[in-house]
Scaffold this active site. Structure first.
Site: not given
Ligand code: ACO
Length: 428
Positions: A267, A306, A362
């Site tokens: 996460h 994702h 990210d």
């Protein structure tokens, strides 16, 4: 006529009309269908909640196929360009953008609550010198429930508002103290003349100067990153916040749990994994070989793909621009060239294209944080600070939702059938 789903049970020949509302059927509507014998009725099996809506929410909208992210209806791109983190937090919590007076009051309230109780320092001192700042962060948030017992009054609107102010205001101070503890530097008190992010930089990086002056570009870049991370609907940590909150625990205890969920590498830890991967690749020349390895099933291209976004993560686009602005000030992160080459090759490679794998939030955030001198251990903490407003908004929405009860999923029991207890001496 209302939309319905007609189900025929082949075992009994019975037909059922199940109403469809907002693209969903109610799982409890299936209970009328007997699964066999004197059971409690048909249920759904959905490990990891792959296809189950557990709430109605008016906070964040995501369309993963189209790459859309909106807070309270406002596109993330517009908020990142024009808003500030504190204004966005107001929007997420109250549902509307504030007027000038409302924003001033809100900013004053948050600024007023940035200090920590002095005993928090003692609590921090009890941690090992090299304690991970995220462990310190989530423990301290949990400990807050003992400092503010009034937080138990979760159905008292005034009390709730006080905890909301406290949480948003104090998380940067906790994070900064946790960081300073981990590097053995004295804690820096908040400077309430500075902006939310300016003050955070002050508490992290101030040395002996009388007044810390944050770099305006870095201060704004961090504010934009905070806006991008403010909420993301029913992800793992937000669902944790809702589940703990559903037992009517106070918001500090619930948020300690949410932060613990964020601590996990699947996460909040992906940007750290991106940096590790870029370091491992080492140079642009090694990129094709690395891509080949990933395509052969040896490892993953971290920062790509994702669960929800099956197109370019809208936050990744904004972050890429922010990265350019930050690198103007800090100088280029040497790993950037490798990241750009990975992205260039992956976006035209059949393997990634057919699987709809695009850069996620990210892919670039770790590079920016590293260029701004944050150690990797601080990355999940930097995620938790802005996500606080999302967690709280979702928690309050859950509390005031008449349909919600204590969360309690079902299970399919696969253990032993009933058997008789054998005394120890009689066991083989
Ligand atoms: N690199 C290479 N291949 C990938 C990647 C990747 N990063 N992500 C998915 N795939 C492949 C899978 O191997 C699979 O291929 P197959 O159909 O041939 O078996 C296919 O794409 C589908 O992948 P799933 O794992 O089923 O997709 P899921 O939606 O479950 O996973 C996840 C999403 C966990 C984000 C995944 O894409 C991943 O591991 N990415 C790298 C880690 C990462 O960046 N995580 C951050 C997410 S953003 C956040 O949490 C804030």
């Amino acid at each position: 006529m209302a939309d319905t789903l007609t189900l025929t049970d082949n075992r009994t020949g019975k037909t059922y009309e199940i109403p469809i509302t907002d693209g969903t059927i109610r799982a409890t509507d299936l209970k009328q269908i007997k699964a066999g014998g004197d059971d409690q009725g048909l249920a759904t099996y959905d490990p990891a909640f792959m296809n189950t809506a557990a709430c109605r929410s008016r906070i964040t909208f995501i369309d993963g196929d189209k790459g859309i992210l909106e807070y309270r209806g406002y596109p993330i791109e517009q908020l990142a360009e024009h808003s500030t983190y504190l204004e966005t937090a107001y929007l997420i919590i109250f549902g509307e953008l504030p007027s000038t007076t409302q924003l001033q009051q809100w900013t004053r309230e948050i600024t007023f609550h940035t200090m920590l109780h002095e005993n928090i320092k003692k609590l921090m001192e009890a941690f090992q010198y090299d304690a991970h700042p995220m462990g310190v962060f989530l423990s301290t948030v949990g400990a807050f429930s003992t400092f503010y017992p009034d937080a138990k009054k979760i159905f008292d609107e005034k009390s709730r508002m006080k905890q909301i102010h406290r949480l948003i205001a104090k998380v940067p101070t906790i994070a900064a103290y946790a960081y300073r503890h981990s590097i053995g530097r004295p804690y820096v008190y908040p400077d309430n003349d500075l902006s939310f992010t300016g003050n955070f930089l002050n508490m992290l990086f101030k040395m002996t100067e009388l007044k810390y002056q944050p770099n305006a570009v870095l201060e704004r870049a961090l504010d934009v990153l905070f806006i991008l991370h403010a909420d993301h609907e029913q992800n793992c940590s937000t669902s944790t916040m809702r589940v703990i909150g559903s037992s009517h625990a106070d918001p500090y205890s619930a948020m300690a749990g949410a932060a613990a969920a964020l601590y996990g590498p699947l996460h909040g830890g992906a940007n750290e994994a991106v940096l590790r991967m870029l370091n491992e690749i080492g140079s642009v020349a090694n990129v094709p070989a690395f891509i080949k390895r990933v395509k052969g099933g040896d490892g993953r291209l971290m920062g790509f793909g994702h669960r929800v976004y099956k197109s370019y993560d809208p936050r990744a686009k904004i972050i890429k621009q922010t990265a350019d602005e930050v690198f103007e000030v800090t100088g280029k992160n040497p790993l950037l060239e490798i990241a750009l080459e990975l992205e260039r090759i992956a976006l035209q490679d059949e393997y990634f294209v057919t699987r709809k794998l695009y850069p996620n939030v990210d892919f670039y955030s770790g590079l920016i944080y590293q260029a701004m001198s944050f150690p990797v251990e601080m990355f999940p903490v930097l995620f938790a600070i802005p996500r606080t407003c999302g967690w709280i908004a979702q928690w309050e929405e859950m509390l005031l939702d008449q349909e919600q009860k204590i969360a309690r999923p079902k299970q399919i029991y696969t253990g032993a059938t009933k058997r008789q207890y054998t005394v120890l001496s009689a066991r083989k």
